[in-house]
Design a protein around this motif. Structure first.
Motif, PDB file in Angstrom:
ATOM      1  N   VAL A  50     -96.943 -28.140  50.170  1.00 45.87           N
ATOM      2  CA  VAL A  50     -95.560 -27.675  50.328  1.00 45.87           C
ATOM      3  C   VAL A  50     -95.020 -28.062  51.703  1.00 45.87           C
ATOM      4  N   VAL A  51     -95.848 -27.938  52.737  1.00 47.13           N
ATOM      5  CA  VAL A  51     -95.420 -28.328  54.083  1.00 47.13           C
ATOM      6  C   VAL A  51     -95.096 -29.815  54.128  1.00 47.13           C
ATOM      7  N   TYR A  52     -95.938 -30.620  53.498  1.00 51.11           N
ATOM      8  CA  TYR A  52     -95.688 -32.064  53.452  1.00 51.11           C
ATOM      9  C   TYR A  52     -94.370 -32.375  52.744  1.00 51.11           C
ATOM     10  N   VAL A  53     -94.159 -31.737  51.595  1.00 52.53           N
ATOM     11  CA  VAL A  53     -92.948 -32.006  50.821  1.00 52.53           C
ATOM     12  C   VAL A  53     -91.711 -31.568  51.588  1.00 52.53           C
ATOM     13  N   ALA A  89     -96.966 -34.518  47.148  1.00 59.14           N
ATOM     14  CA  ALA A  89     -97.070 -34.510  45.691  1.00 59.14           C
ATOM     15  C   ALA A  89     -98.515 -34.661  45.243  1.00 59.14           C
ATOM     16  N   VAL A  90     -99.262 -35.552  45.911  1.00 57.45           N
ATOM     17  CA  VAL A  90    -100.676 -35.738  45.556  1.00 57.45           C
ATOM     18  C   VAL A  90    -101.475 -34.470  45.814  1.00 57.45           C
ATOM     19  N   LEU A  91    -101.209 -33.818  46.932  1.00 57.85           N
ATOM     20  CA  LEU A  91    -101.929 -32.577  47.256  1.00 57.85           C
ATOM     21  C   LEU A  91    -101.604 -31.474  46.252  1.00 57.85           C
ATOM     22  N   LEU A  92    -100.349 -31.359  45.850  1.00 56.33           N
ATOM     23  CA  LEU A  92     -99.964 -30.324  44.891  1.00 56.33           C
ATOM     24  C   LEU A  92    -100.602 -30.562  43.529  1.00 56.33           C
TER      25      LEU A  92
END
Length: 205
Positions: free
Chosen positions: A93-96, A70-73
């Motif tokens: 997106v990969v993290y989420v 979420a932070v990266l997005l």
């Protein structure tokens, strides 16, 4: 004849200032001691309930991945240029997705994370063994070799016992970490008390 009081020196003022700062630290050492004892008790409980702690470890990892994604997005739209923005969006997106998959099937996530732990232990053990022979003339090379062999052996044992090992590996690691962290807090609190006993703030004239 009037007595002349000497003006306080810089050393006296510094000592009084340090004393004023140490007293609150000494006073709050009780909370540090309590936190350490709580962590130790939680770690001991984790050694008994390793299955539960393994599941908690996986869910914590999933939550961290969701938060990081979420932070990266959000941060992606703050960067100028589509190239860097698309890269950040892709990683987010990969993290989420990883975080969502962990919460959808936490048991499979526990097994996957245990496999990662086993691979890391094996890789770390091999690297330490190589490093030990590279520094062999040194006195401590035997300790490095023993550490590498232990990591390698532990990684192999975990890998061989998969997926059954997934039930206890993560939980045991988390419990041991909590115990060591708790003891570090306890020792720090005791050191503060023994070092700063008798320290009182002095008024600056």
């Amino acid at each position: 004849m009037t007595d002349v009081q000497p003006a306080p020196t810089d050393t006296a003022r510094t000592g009084a200032s340090i004393g004023s700062q140490l007293v609150p630290l000494r006073r709050n050492s009780g909370w540090l001691m309590a936190a350490g004892i709580a962590l130790i008790l939680l770690g001991l409980f984790g050694l008994v309930a390793v299955h539960l702690f393994s599941l908690v470890s996986a869910l914590t990892f999933g939550a961290m991945m969701l938060a990081g994604g979420a932070v990266l997005l959000v941060d992606a739209f703050r960067h100028p240029g589509w190239q860097s923005r698309l890269t950040m969006i892709g990683i987010g997106v990969v993290y989420v997705i990883t975080g969502v998959l962990v919460f959808i099937n936490p048991l499979q996530a526990v097994i996957a994370l245990t496999m990662v732990c086993a691979a890391m232990l094996i890789a770390t053990g091999l690297l330490r063994i190589i490093a030990a022979f590279q520094v062999r003339p040194m006195v401590a090379w035997g300790w490095i070799l023993a550490s590498g062999l232990l990591s390698l052996l532990l990684g192999i044992v975990i890998a061989v016992q998969l997926p059954q090992a997934a039930a206890w590996v993560l939980g045991t690691f988390l419990a041991v970490e909590l115990i060591f962290q708790g003891w570090s807090y306890v020792f720090l609190a005791r050191a503060i008390r023994s070092t700063f006993d008798g320290v009182h703030p002095k008024p600056v004239a």
